[in-house]
Motif scaffolding. Structure first.
Motif, mmCIF file in Angstrom:
data_model
loop_
_atom_site.group_PDB
_atom_site.id
_atom_site.type_symbol
_atom_site.label_atom_id
_atom_site.label_comp_id
_atom_site.label_asym_id
_atom_site.label_seq_id
_atom_site.Cartn_x
_atom_site.Cartn_y
_atom_site.Cartn_z
ATOM 1 N N SER A 46 0.825 -1.198 0.000
ATOM 2 C CA SER A 46 0.000 0.000 0.000
ATOM 3 C C SER A 46 0.869 1.262 0.000
ATOM 4 N N GLU A 47 1.938 1.252 0.796
ATOM 5 C CA GLU A 47 2.845 2.416 0.860
ATOM 6 C C GLU A 47 3.521 2.659 -0.488
ATOM 7 N N ILE A 48 3.991 1.587 -1.114
ATOM 8 C CA ILE A 48 4.708 1.769 -2.379
ATOM 9 C C ILE A 48 3.735 2.142 -3.499
ATOM 10 N N ARG A 50 1.017 3.859 -3.113
ATOM 11 C CA ARG A 50 0.691 5.274 -2.838
ATOM 12 C C ARG A 50 1.796 6.174 -3.416
ATOM 13 N N ASN A 51 3.058 5.803 -3.199
ATOM 14 C CA ASN A 51 4.166 6.594 -3.754
ATOM 15 C C ASN A 51 4.124 6.592 -5.279
ATOM 16 N N THR A 52 3.767 5.441 -5.857
ATOM 17 C CA THR A 52 3.696 5.340 -7.325
ATOM 18 C C THR A 52 2.693 6.354 -7.872
ATOM 19 N N ASP A 54 1.498 9.138 -6.055
ATOM 20 C CA ASP A 54 1.776 10.512 -5.599
ATOM 21 C C ASP A 54 3.029 11.114 -6.242
ATOM 22 N N TYR A 55 4.064 10.295 -6.408
ATOM 23 C CA TYR A 55 5.352 10.836 -6.878
ATOM 24 C C TYR A 55 5.738 10.335 -8.267
ATOM 25 N N GLY A 56 5.273 9.130 -8.601
ATOM 26 C CA GLY A 56 5.718 8.506 -9.850
ATOM 27 C C GLY A 56 4.826 8.824 -11.033
ATOM 28 N N LEU A 104 7.632 7.912 6.115
ATOM 29 C CA LEU A 104 7.829 6.580 6.696
ATOM 30 C C LEU A 104 7.461 5.458 5.740
ATOM 31 N N GLY A 105 7.035 5.823 4.519
ATOM 32 C CA GLY A 105 6.534 4.809 3.596
ATOM 33 C C GLY A 105 7.610 3.834 3.143
ATOM 34 N N LEU A 106 8.706 4.354 2.616
ATOM 35 C CA LEU A 106 9.764 3.479 2.085
ATOM 36 C C LEU A 106 10.427 2.693 3.208
HETATM 37 MG MG LIG Z 1 5.029 7.401 0.890
#
Ligand SMILES: [Mg+2]
Ligand SMILES: Nc1ncnc2c1ncn2[C@@H]1O[C@H](COP(=O)(O)OP(=O)(O)OP(=O)(O)O)[C@@H](O)[C@H]1O
Length: 135
Positions: A46-48, A50-52, A54-56, A104-106
């Motif tokens: 879920s964290e990764i 979300r980053n994909t 939000d940031y990717g 704290l996600g990564l």
């Molecule tokens: Mg994150």
């Protein structure tokens, strides 16, 4: 390592993050994980995911059930073609964020995984690979 089963899904929206959670849970059940291990893997995914988003700028997830000898596990590969990460070590540090998150996600996802790696460079996008084995 032998791949027993694999599937790829798109990750563009928050709804896709929900679908990722469901698909990872289903794979973890298939691989024979207990509830605690399922939840650890789902939380990391879920964290990764979300980053994909939000940031990717969105990307894909490849989900695989893998076997190595008698060990079974789930391997997840997240790929995006976003801006990439210039300093991976700093990005992995607890509390580091460029997006106003907790940062704290990564680091959390790494702690919840048995194997964790990031390949990324500015302008080259980001690939995060993680795996958890059935204990
Ligand atoms: Mg994150
Ligand atoms: N796929 C990605 N593409 C580009 N940069 C990324 C990607 N994933 C993470 N980053 C960078 O790494 C930083 C740390 O990510 P991490 O998930 O640890 O924290 P966060 O997303 O900022 O906050 P949190 O996940 O705690 O809400 C992000 O703020 C961002 O700068």
């Amino acid at each position: 390592m032998v791949v027993e089963n694999d599937k790829t899904m798109a990750i563009r929206t928050s709804d896709d993050v929900v679908r990722v959670r469901q698909a990872v849970r289903a794979r973890a059940v298939e691989a024979g994980f207990g509830i605690v291990d399922q939840t650890k893997l789902v939380t990391a995914a879920s964290e990764i995911a979300r980053n994909t988003v939000d940031y990717g700028g969105g990307g894909t997830l490849r989900l695989e059930i893998v076997r190595e000898g008698s060990r079974r596990g789930v391997q997840l590969t997240f790929c995006d073609n976003g801006p990439g990460i210039a300093d991976i070590q700093t990005a992995m540090t607890d509390g580091y964020t460029t997006g106003g998150g907790l940062g704290l996600g990564l680091s959390g996802a790494k702690r919840l995984s048995n194997e964790f790696s990031i390949e990324s460079a500015p302008g080259e996008g980001t690939t995060v690979t993680l795996a958890r084995w059935k204990l």
